[in-house]
Design an enzyme around this catalytic site. Structure first.
Site, PDB file in Angstrom:
ATOM      1  N   HIS A 197       1.056  -1.284  -0.019  1.00  0.00           N
ATOM      2  CA  HIS A 197      -0.004   0.115   0.056  1.00  0.00           C
ATOM      3  C   HIS A 197       0.880   1.318   0.037  1.00  0.00           C
ATOM      4  O   HIS A 197       0.302   2.371   0.144  1.00  0.00           O
ATOM      5  CB  HIS A 197      -1.000  -0.142   1.317  1.00  0.00           C
ATOM      6  CG  HIS A 197      -2.110   1.049   0.963  1.00  0.00           C
ATOM      7  ND1 HIS A 197      -2.372   2.039   2.180  1.00  0.00           N
ATOM      8  CD2 HIS A 197      -2.901   0.980   0.256  1.00  0.00           C
ATOM      9  CE1 HIS A 197      -3.348   2.640   1.587  1.00  0.00           C
ATOM     10  NE2 HIS A 197      -3.840   2.152   0.564  1.00  0.00           N
ATOM     11  N   ASP A 215      -1.066  19.872  17.864  1.00  0.00           N
ATOM     12  CA  ASP A 215      -0.573  21.343  18.472  1.00  0.00           C
ATOM     13  C   ASP A 215       0.021  21.905  17.321  1.00  0.00           C
ATOM     14  O   ASP A 215       0.963  22.781  17.907  1.00  0.00           O
ATOM     15  CB  ASP A 215       0.188  21.032  19.649  1.00  0.00           C
ATOM     16  CG  ASP A 215      -0.467  20.312  20.884  1.00  0.00           C
ATOM     17  OD1 ASP A 215      -1.521  20.336  20.761  1.00  0.00           O
ATOM     18  OD2 ASP A 215       0.076  19.855  21.868  1.00  0.00           O
ATOM     19  N   HIS A 246      -9.016  11.621   0.572  1.00  0.00           N
ATOM     20  CA  HIS A 246      -8.294  10.194   0.433  1.00  0.00           C
ATOM     21  C   HIS A 246      -7.125  10.461   1.346  1.00  0.00           C
ATOM     22  O   HIS A 246      -6.127   9.651   1.501  1.00  0.00           O
ATOM     23  CB  HIS A 246      -8.028   9.700  -0.832  1.00  0.00           C
ATOM     24  CG  HIS A 246      -7.568   8.281  -0.977  1.00  0.00           C
ATOM     25  ND1 HIS A 246      -6.132   8.093  -1.533  1.00  0.00           N
ATOM     26  CD2 HIS A 246      -7.937   7.070  -0.789  1.00  0.00           C
ATOM     27  CE1 HIS A 246      -5.604   6.833  -1.292  1.00  0.00           C
ATOM     28  NE2 HIS A 246      -6.652   6.252  -0.656  1.00  0.00           N
ATOM     29  N   LYS A 250       3.137   4.364  -1.334  1.00  0.00           N
ATOM     30  CA  LYS A 250       3.436   5.180  -2.269  1.00  0.00           C
ATOM     31  C   LYS A 250       4.523   6.118  -2.473  1.00  0.00           C
ATOM     32  O   LYS A 250       4.734   7.210  -1.519  1.00  0.00           O
ATOM     33  CB  LYS A 250       2.300   5.988  -2.539  1.00  0.00           C
ATOM     34  CG  LYS A 250       0.670   5.538  -2.937  1.00  0.00           C
ATOM     35  CD  LYS A 250       0.144   5.215  -1.803  1.00  0.00           C
ATOM     36  CE  LYS A 250      -1.417   4.944  -2.001  1.00  0.00           C
ATOM     37  NZ  LYS A 250      -2.179   4.254  -0.849  1.00  0.00           N
ATOM     38  N   ASP A 278      16.957   9.941  -8.475  1.00  0.00           N
ATOM     39  CA  ASP A 278      18.487  10.223  -8.105  1.00  0.00           C
ATOM     40  C   ASP A 278      18.763   9.887  -6.718  1.00  0.00           C
ATOM     41  O   ASP A 278      19.916  10.652  -6.186  1.00  0.00           O
ATOM     42  CB  ASP A 278      19.039  11.542  -8.643  1.00  0.00           C
ATOM     43  CG  ASP A 278      19.007  11.466 -10.045  1.00  0.00           C
ATOM     44  OD1 ASP A 278      18.839  10.281 -10.679  1.00  0.00           O
ATOM     45  OD2 ASP A 278      18.998  12.380 -10.726  1.00  0.00           O
ATOM     46  N   LYS A 320      -4.276  11.140   4.100  1.00  0.00           N
ATOM     47  CA  LYS A 320      -4.305  10.588   5.564  1.00  0.00           C
ATOM     48  C   LYS A 320      -3.143  11.518   6.080  1.00  0.00           C
ATOM     49  O   LYS A 320      -1.927  11.807   5.770  1.00  0.00           O
ATOM     50  CB  LYS A 320      -3.561   9.372   5.513  1.00  0.00           C
ATOM     51  CG  LYS A 320      -4.349   8.103   4.508  1.00  0.00           C
ATOM     52  CD  LYS A 320      -3.848   8.458   3.050  1.00  0.00           C
ATOM     53  CE  LYS A 320      -4.399   6.964   2.060  1.00  0.00           C
ATOM     54  NZ  LYS A 320      -5.649   6.555   2.237  1.00  0.00           N
TER      55      LYS A 320
END
Length: 486
Positions: free
Chosen positions: A224, A411, A404, A226, A231, A406
């Site tokens: 899952h 604070d 979508h 991404k 380089d 996350k």
């Protein structure tokens, strides 16, 4: 003859109950949360054969013998590389803010590597902006490009990324792409993999779905993450899959997907690189380590910039790491806590921590989609709203597409962004990645993004929620009971 059939019948009955007893004992002996164990037992006793097959396929974490062996073999070289990296003490942060210190200490002790400083971060809130920056970075790449995605779906601006990668490969840049088999099923059914491989791009199908091996490896264990690495000095990560939101799941009735990506320059790209290399070796058996620290890290040594810790979770990584990190973050909050997630099915511990934060005076907000692409998760999420509202948590339902993103902001200082949903699959099962950023400037940028989400959301009214139809409550509680399995 009747005696023979009687014996066979008794043997079948005995075998049937012996199988149920064996699976029951296995569930009880496994170290798992009580709600999860109870849910599996309920499924097995209500639908015995279906429940047993489901448990053996999805109830335990099987990485697979071959991958487990590769993970074991790669650890010595990975550990050696990490020891060499730690010799460059100047890139590691020695001080953290008060709100972040506990989490950074936890990560360093459990993962063996501290947070690194001197990174430059840029938040990207639209797909177009992300692709524009990515195309520029690919065009300037000289040595290597590595990518891992859950979903890669051709079409729209994704075609420009494919063309740019092919051009890079033809001019001698080493290009490697790791894609989840289930998430990218449409990609692997089309001509694009062969087109890219012909150009010299290594395209690997991760965690292949194979029903014949269902009992040997858990089929719903997914890659899952991404991550994009260019380089070994530029990195991208966040919630965005390689899909054009204008074309993706348009028949789901939830609108366009809204994502958040971070573009990073600095030594944290090296940390993300070793995680990518571990994933690559676990899937292909080929060892691939980032450049030596003295080549890769030294150009970015500086006192300024963002301090970042990387949390990699999934099989083979420190157990319960991301769950512990989230709990630590929530308990560290003193003034404000804002959480954004598309799928909200928290553990009992996380739910308790969130409610406790609100009850001790922290301004707690949770932003979730108004409409969800997963009906099961959508109903299960609603089952937690009553307890959250009673504790004083503000729940915002985003109405301008499928949110979508996350993210967690504590604070205004401590930020968590990445691929982790606040659900059981992300917390306990899948391969995930999270950036932990200790920086008020970045926190301010993230707060602006979250405020924009809130402005496009509806605040859930506690009184109206209590007056919702009774049938909805029944459905919610039904899915709540099975939430440990989602």
């Amino acid at each position: 003859m009747s005696t023979f059939y009687t014996v066979i019948s008794w043997l079948l009955v005995f075998s049937y109950w012996l199988l149920i007893a064996g699976v029951t004992l296995r569930i009880l002996m496994k170290r798992r949360a009580v709600p999860s164990a109870m849910a599996w037992l309920l499924v097995i006793y209500i639908l015995p054969l279906v429940g047993i097959v489901a448990y053996l396929s999805f109830g335990e974490l099987h990485l697979g013998k071959r991958r487990a062996e590769r993970a074991s073999k790669m650890w010595p070289s990975t550990a050696k590389w990490l020891r060499e990296l730690k010799e460059y003490r100047r890139i590691f942060a020695t001080e953290n803010s008060e709100v972040a210190s506990a989490l950074f200490q936890l990560c360093e002790r459990r993962q063996g590597v501290g947070g690194v400083k001197g990174n430059q971060l840029q938040l990207m809130t639209t797909f177009d902006d992300t692709i524009k920056a990515l195309l520029r970075d690919i065009e300037l790449a000289r040595n290597n490009i590595e990518m891992v995605f859950y979903i890669w779906q051709p079409g729209g601006l994704v075609e420009q990324v494919t063309s740019s990668l092919i051009s890079a490969a033809r001019r001698g840049v080493h290009c490697r792409i790791l894609l989840d088999s289930a998430g990218s099923v449409q990609f692997f059914r089309q001509h694009h993999p062969e087109l890219m491989r012909t150009a010299g791009i290594e395209v690997v199908e991760a965690l292949k779905v194979n029903l014949f091996r269902a009992f040997l490896r858990r089929m719903d264990l997914r890659q899952h993450r991404k991550i994009i690495l260019i380089d070994s000095r530029i990195a991208y990560t966040g919630s965005m899959n390689m899909v054009d939101p204008r074309l993706f799941k348009q028949d789901a009735g939830v609108g366009q997907w809204i994502d958040l990506m971070a573009r990073i320059e600095g030594p944290v790209a090296t940390t993300l690189g070793i995680i990518y290399c571990c994933d690559w070796e676990m899937e292909t058996g080929k060892r691939l380590l980032p450049p030596p620290p003295d080549v890769n890290v030294m150009p970015f040594e500086q006192e300024s910039g963002h301090t970042i810790q990387v949390i990699a979770s999934g099989p083979g990584y420190p157990e319960e790491m991301i769950h512990q990190a989230l709990l630590t973050s929530v308990y560290s909050a003193r003034k404000q806590l804002i959480m954004t997630t598309p799928y909200f099915v928290p553990s009992d511990d996380l739910l308790h921590a969130i409610c406790t934060a609100a009850q001790r005076g922290v301004d707690v907000s949770i932003i979730v989609p108004h409409k969800n692409d997963s009906v099961l998760v959508g109903w299960a999420s609603r089952a937690f709203f009553t307890e959250l509202l009673a504790a004083g948590v503000k729940i915002y339902q985003f109405k301008d597409g499928l949110l979508h993103t996350k993210s967690v902001l504590v604070d205004g200082q401590l930020s968590l962004v990445g691929t982790v949903n606040l659900d059981m699959r992300s917390l306990w099962l899948n391969f995930e990645i999270t950036l932990v950023i200790d920086d008020a400037g970045f926190g301010s940028d993230l707060a602006c993004v979250q405020e924009d989400y809130i402005a496009r959301s509806r605040l859930l009214n506690a009184t109206q929620w209590q007056n919702r139809p009774y049938w909805q409550r029944i459905v919610e509680r039904l899915f709540y009971f099975f939430s440990p399995l989602l």
